[in-house]
Design an enzyme around this catalytic site. Structure first.
Site, mmCIF file in Angstrom:
data_model
loop_
_atom_site.group_PDB
_atom_site.id
_atom_site.type_symbol
_atom_site.label_atom_id
_atom_site.label_comp_id
_atom_site.label_asym_id
_atom_site.label_seq_id
_atom_site.Cartn_x
_atom_site.Cartn_y
_atom_site.Cartn_z
ATOM 1 N N ASP A 10 35.679 34.260 42.859
ATOM 2 C CA ASP A 10 36.459 35.499 43.016
ATOM 3 C C ASP A 10 35.494 36.662 43.229
ATOM 4 O O ASP A 10 34.526 36.828 42.487
ATOM 5 C CB ASP A 10 37.303 35.716 41.747
ATOM 6 C CG ASP A 10 38.277 36.866 41.900
ATOM 7 O OD1 ASP A 10 39.492 36.624 41.861
ATOM 8 O OD2 ASP A 10 37.824 38.027 42.027
ATOM 9 N N ASP A 108 40.485 37.406 48.214
ATOM 10 C CA ASP A 108 39.146 37.365 47.606
ATOM 11 C C ASP A 108 38.964 36.242 46.595
ATOM 12 O O ASP A 108 38.043 36.271 45.802
ATOM 13 C CB ASP A 108 38.832 38.722 46.962
ATOM 14 C CG ASP A 108 39.319 38.846 45.539
ATOM 15 O OD1 ASP A 108 40.395 38.296 45.230
ATOM 16 O OD2 ASP A 108 38.625 39.474 44.727
ATOM 17 N N GLU A 109 39.867 35.243 46.640
ATOM 18 C CA GLU A 109 39.847 34.254 45.570
ATOM 19 C C GLU A 109 40.121 32.847 46.107
ATOM 20 O O GLU A 109 41.075 32.663 46.865
ATOM 21 C CB GLU A 109 40.952 34.664 44.587
ATOM 22 C CG GLU A 109 41.087 33.811 43.391
ATOM 23 C CD GLU A 109 42.314 34.221 42.553
ATOM 24 O OE1 GLU A 109 42.957 35.264 42.855
ATOM 25 O OE2 GLU A 109 42.643 33.468 41.639
HETATM 26 P P1 TTP Z 1 41.246 41.029 42.047
HETATM 27 O O1 TTP Z 1 40.349 39.867 42.342
HETATM 28 O O2 TTP Z 1 42.306 40.845 41.021
HETATM 29 O O3 TTP Z 1 40.362 42.261 41.552
HETATM 30 P P2 TTP Z 1 38.977 42.793 42.059
HETATM 31 O O4 TTP Z 1 38.343 41.871 43.053
HETATM 32 O O5 TTP Z 1 39.140 44.196 42.540
HETATM 33 O O6 TTP Z 1 38.107 42.837 40.749
HETATM 34 P P3 TTP Z 1 37.557 41.629 39.853
HETATM 35 O O7 TTP Z 1 37.971 40.351 40.499
HETATM 36 O O8 TTP Z 1 36.057 41.814 39.828
HETATM 37 O O9 TTP Z 1 38.171 41.820 38.511
HETATM 38 O O10 TTP Z 1 41.938 41.503 43.376
HETATM 39 C C1 TTP Z 1 41.299 41.452 44.635
HETATM 40 C C2 TTP Z 1 41.694 42.654 45.469
HETATM 41 O O11 TTP Z 1 43.102 42.685 45.634
HETATM 42 C C3 TTP Z 1 41.324 43.978 44.839
HETATM 43 O O12 TTP Z 1 39.994 44.381 45.184
HETATM 44 C C4 TTP Z 1 42.372 44.907 45.386
HETATM 45 C C5 TTP Z 1 43.583 44.038 45.611
HETATM 46 N N1 TTP Z 1 44.571 44.231 44.540
HETATM 47 C C6 TTP Z 1 45.575 45.178 44.730
HETATM 48 O O13 TTP Z 1 45.647 45.813 45.784
HETATM 49 N N2 TTP Z 1 46.476 45.388 43.714
HETATM 50 C C7 TTP Z 1 46.419 44.706 42.520
HETATM 51 O O14 TTP Z 1 47.249 44.940 41.630
HETATM 52 C C8 TTP Z 1 45.376 43.740 42.344
HETATM 53 C C9 TTP Z 1 45.272 42.974 41.043
HETATM 54 C C10 TTP Z 1 44.491 43.540 43.368
HETATM 55 MG MG MG Z 2 38.270 39.806 42.658
#
Ligand code: TTP
Ligand code: MG
Length: 357
Positions: A10, A108-109
């Site tokens: 991720d 992103d995952e």
């Molecule tokens: P995440 O992987 O949940 O978050 P992140 O990559 O920003 O941070 P980390 O993994 O390090 O905790 O989500 C990936 C992307 O998806 C995030 O950069 C922005 C988007 N996103 C939203 O637009 N709204 C949301 O509620 C979430 C959770 C994510």
């Molecule tokens: Mg992330």
């Protein structure tokens, strides 16, 4: 079920990390990607915040007005989805080279089944290699969790994420099968896939707060609570999860084509070009350490009339000679069936799932 090894990868603060990369002048500052704050009056929510901004308590889905109240001096940026999805597909290309069994869950995952690597040490090496390639090629950070199933791999990944207290994050965390049950005991019940916000609220009212609390329930109790999913949930609170990594529907393939300067029926030119294509494809398959299961040939005739033929092998192969022989049989059929001049020829193989790296 055979022993599995799963990596969950991720990206860290994905949207914000991309913005930081694109705008070096913001590096080190709190960055919030999301709705316009409009001096604290903005509606809408935070998409994500970088780790600097998270120190102020800003996080995804927080109303942007609250974010502004917490840190008015942060850099506020609107999301650029086109850019993020381009970056995402670059990253997915890197990951798809590590295993043929990759399940993309969001931009992103991903989950990556690396059971073929046989050991957690090798899986860790593969995870480090992917992190390095992503850092080198996209200048972006990510974290990886490694475990015996998807649920544990994801939880391990969360534990590998950068820490807000400034403590060193390892970036990769392995939780092997024999540690899985203990690893999750103290986590919040909502971390278990299948326990959503509503179910968690109800369970909390009965004093089920941590995963370990749910272990008081018998398999029968679980079935009463979760119906058909009860048995699976009974396993999950004990660190077991059989949910398979589902590769994308799009089958990974490798192919090469050639368009002739002039449409041709010159047998020598056609055969020589075709042999060259087959060789190139075989080489790429070999370099990537993959196996192929289907060999296909495309032929475009004068007037853009395009035909394909494919043959699925009785078992996957990595032999260049097999690729060449099967492709040539298909190509000769084309030459016999149609007498028209040829504009383009191509060779393509479909990669067998679970090809080792
Ligand atoms: P995440 O992987 O949940 O978050 P992140 O990559 O920003 O941070 P980390 O993994 O390090 O905790 O989500 C990936 C992307 O998806 C995030 O950069 C922005 C988007 N996103 C939203 O637009 N709204 C949301 O509620 C979430 C959770 C994510
Ligand atoms: Mg992330």
């Amino acid at each position: 079920m055979e022993k599995r090894i799963i990596i969950h990868l991720d990206m860290d603060a994905f949207f914000a990390a991309i913005e930081e990369r694109e705008n070096p002048q913001f590096r080190g500052k709190p960055i919030v990607v999301g709705a316009e704050p409009k001096g604290g009056k903005g509606r809408g929510v935070v998409s994500t915040a970088n780790y600097e901004a998270r120190k102020f308590g800003i996080h995804s889905a927080l109303p942007i007005s609250k974010a502004y109240a917490l840190c008015p001096d942060a850099v506020y940026l609107p999301p650029n989805f086109e850019l993020y999805s381009k970056v995402s597909s670059n990253i997915m290309k890197i990951i798809n080279e590590a295993s043929a069994l990759v399940e993309q869950v969001s931009l992103d995952e991903v989950y990556i089944d690396v059971s073929f690597l046989k050991s957690y040490e090798e899986a860790k090496r593969a995870a480090e290699q992917m992190r390095k390639s992503i850092r080198d090629q996209e200048q972006l950070p990510c974290s990886c969790g490694i475990g015996p199933n998807k649920m544990i791999a994801k939880m391990a990944c969360e534990a590998a994420k950068p820490r807000l207290d400034g403590g060193r994050a390892d970036g990769v965390k392995t939780v092997p099968e024999n540690e899985a049950e203990a690893f999750i005991e103290n986590l919040d019940i909502q971390k278990i896939p299948g326990i959503g916000i509503k179910t968690a609220q109800i369970l909390r009212l009965s004093d089920f707060k941590k995963v370990v609390d749910l272990k008081k329930l018998s398999e029968h109790d679980m079935e009463d609570l979760f119906g058909a999913r009860g048995k699976a949930m009974y396993g999950r609170v004990r660190g077991r999860d059989e949910d398979p990594v589902l590769a994308e529907h799009e089958v990974k393939s490798i192919g090469k084509e050639i368009t002739f300067e002039q449409d041709t029926r010159d047998p020598e030119l056609l055969i020589r070009s075709f042999e060259h294509l087959a060789k190139q494809v075989a080489q790429e398959v070999r370099e990537q350490g993959l196996h192929f299961k289907t060999v296909g040939v495309v032929c475009r005739f004068t007037g853009f009339e395009t035909h394909t033929k494919a043959k699925t092998l009785s078992q996957p192969s990595r032999e260049g000679a097999v690729l060449r022989a099967e492709a040539m049989k298909l190509f000769l059929k084309f030459l016999l069936e149609k007498q028209k001049p040829i504009r383009l020829i191509g060779v393509r193989v479909q990669i067998a799932p679970l090809s080792p790296v």
